[in-house]
Design a protein around this motif. Structure first.
Motif, short mmCIF file in Angstrom:
data_model
loop_
_atom_site.label_atom_id
_atom_site.label_comp_id
_atom_site.label_asym_id
_atom_site.label_seq_id
_atom_site.Cartn_x
_atom_site.Cartn_y
_atom_site.Cartn_z
N MET A 1 17.38 -0.11 10.85
CA MET A 1 18.35 -0.78 11.63
C MET A 1 18.72 0.40 12.56
SD MET A 1 21.09 -3.00 10.72
CE MET A 1 21.40 -4.52 10.18
N THR A 2 19.05 0.07 13.80
CA THR A 2 19.58 0.94 14.79
C THR A 2 21.11 1.25 14.96
OG1 THR A 2 19.52 -0.79 16.43
CG2 THR A 2 17.61 0.42 16.39
N ASP A 3 21.44 2.36 15.37
CA ASP A 3 22.88 2.41 15.57
C ASP A 3 23.46 1.86 16.81
OD1 ASP A 3 22.95 3.76 13.27
OD2 ASP A 3 22.79 5.82 14.01
N ALA A 4 22.80 1.06 17.44
CA ALA A 4 23.41 0.59 18.77
C ALA A 4 24.44 -0.17 18.46
CB ALA A 4 22.10 -0.45 19.41
N THR A 5 25.46 -0.33 19.24
CA THR A 5 26.73 -0.92 19.47
C THR A 5 26.10 -2.43 20.03
OG1 THR A 5 28.04 1.04 19.31
CG2 THR A 5 29.09 -0.95 19.78
N VAL A 6 26.76 -3.31 19.25
CA VAL A 6 26.62 -4.85 19.72
C VAL A 6 27.89 -5.06 20.51
CG1 VAL A 6 26.42 -7.12 19.32
CG2 VAL A 6 25.32 -5.45 17.85
N ASN A 7 27.57 -5.44 21.93
CA ASN A 7 28.78 -5.85 22.56
C ASN A 7 29.30 -7.16 22.85
OD1 ASN A 7 30.68 -5.54 24.68
ND2 ASN A 7 29.13 -5.26 26.62
N PHE A 8 30.24 -7.40 21.95
CA PHE A 8 30.54 -8.96 21.86
C PHE A 8 32.25 -9.14 22.13
CE2 PHE A 8 31.10 -7.48 17.66
CZ PHE A 8 32.33 -8.16 17.15
N LYS A 9 32.45 -10.26 22.37
CA LYS A 9 33.76 -10.64 22.50
C LYS A 9 34.47 -11.11 21.39
CE LYS A 9 33.86 -11.14 27.50
NZ LYS A 9 33.70 -11.86 28.58
N THR A 10 35.62 -11.25 21.07
CA THR A 10 36.17 -12.12 19.96
C THR A 10 37.10 -13.07 20.63
OG1 THR A 10 36.31 -10.12 18.63
CG2 THR A 10 37.78 -12.07 17.79
N GLY A 11 36.44 -14.25 20.08
CA GLY A 11 37.29 -15.50 20.69
C GLY A 11 38.32 -16.12 19.58
N ASN A 12 38.92 -17.34 19.73
CA ASN A 12 39.66 -17.66 18.88
C ASN A 12 39.52 -19.37 18.59
OD1 ASN A 12 40.97 -19.38 20.88
ND2 ASN A 12 42.44 -17.65 21.60
N GLU A 13 40.17 -19.86 17.70
CA GLU A 13 40.03 -21.34 17.45
C GLU A 13 40.14 -22.47 18.76
OE1 GLU A 13 42.59 -21.84 14.16
OE2 GLU A 13 40.85 -21.54 12.57
N LYS A 14 40.74 -21.84 19.87
CA LYS A 14 40.56 -22.60 21.19
C LYS A 14 39.33 -22.90 21.59
CE LYS A 14 45.04 -21.57 23.01
NZ LYS A 14 45.76 -20.36 23.69
N LEU A 15 38.41 -22.12 21.04
CA LEU A 15 37.06 -22.39 21.49
C LEU A 15 36.30 -23.32 20.27
CD1 LEU A 15 34.44 -21.61 23.23
CD2 LEU A 15 34.12 -19.66 21.84
N ILE A 16 36.25 -22.73 19.11
CA ILE A 16 35.90 -23.63 18.12
C ILE A 16 36.44 -23.54 16.81
CG2 ILE A 16 34.07 -22.22 17.28
CD1 ILE A 16 32.47 -25.21 16.73
N LYS A 17 37.02 -24.46 16.00
CA LYS A 17 37.78 -24.38 14.99
C LYS A 17 36.93 -24.94 13.87
CE LYS A 17 42.14 -25.72 12.74
NZ LYS A 17 43.41 -26.60 12.99
N VAL A 18 36.84 -24.02 12.75
CA VAL A 18 36.16 -24.59 11.32
C VAL A 18 36.92 -25.29 10.59
CG1 VAL A 18 34.53 -23.85 9.79
CG2 VAL A 18 34.52 -22.70 11.73
N LEU A 19 36.74 -26.44 10.03
CA LEU A 19 37.49 -27.29 9.35
C LEU A 19 37.28 -26.88 7.83
CD1 LEU A 19 37.40 -30.50 11.05
CD2 LEU A 19 39.17 -28.78 11.31
N ASP A 20 37.77 -27.10 6.84
CA ASP A 20 37.79 -26.83 5.36
C ASP A 20 36.56 -27.19 4.88
OD1 ASP A 20 40.44 -25.68 5.63
OD2 ASP A 20 41.13 -27.59 4.41
#
Length: 121
Positions: A1-20
């Protein structure tokens, strides 16, 4: 594994909501694979009978430029291009013999096929 930082954004359930149902099934699949911290990647690709279809894979986590959405105790990762198509969707799971599996309810789909696996936006 490399120590490279993954550059990602955190979204919310307005994008997609996971049901039970989807959350419980996804947690079970990730645990079975020995990666409880993993995520479900949802991508929208060309193809299917309506022009676009969903591709889903279990992954260890987000890649560069991904949007990660924590929802209902699980993580979903989506690339920015696919996010344009799935915004406002809900992810559910059905164990129906004929039409079972993860299902995306997408308010952006103007045409869907009867199999529920492809759409047009």
């Amino acid at each position: 594994m490399t120590d490279a930082t993954v550059n990602f954004k955190t979204g919310n359930e307005k994008l997609i909501k996971v049901l039970d149902g989807a959350s419980a099934h996804l947690r079970g699949l990730l645990a079975k694979q020995g990666r409880p911290e993993g995520a479900l990647r949802i991508a929208v690709i060309g193809g299917g009978c309506s022009g676009l279809q969903y591709k889903m894979d279990l992954v260890d986590g987000p890649r560069d430029r991904d949007i990660m959405v924590p929802s209902n105790g699980v993580q979903v990762v989506i690339d920015p291009k696919s996010a344009l198509f799935v915004s406002g969707s809900e992810l559910d799971y059905s164990d129906d013999l004929q039409q079972g599996g993860f299902k995306v309810s997408n308010p952006n789909a103007v045409v869907t096929c009867s199999c529920g696996e492809s759409f047009a936006a």
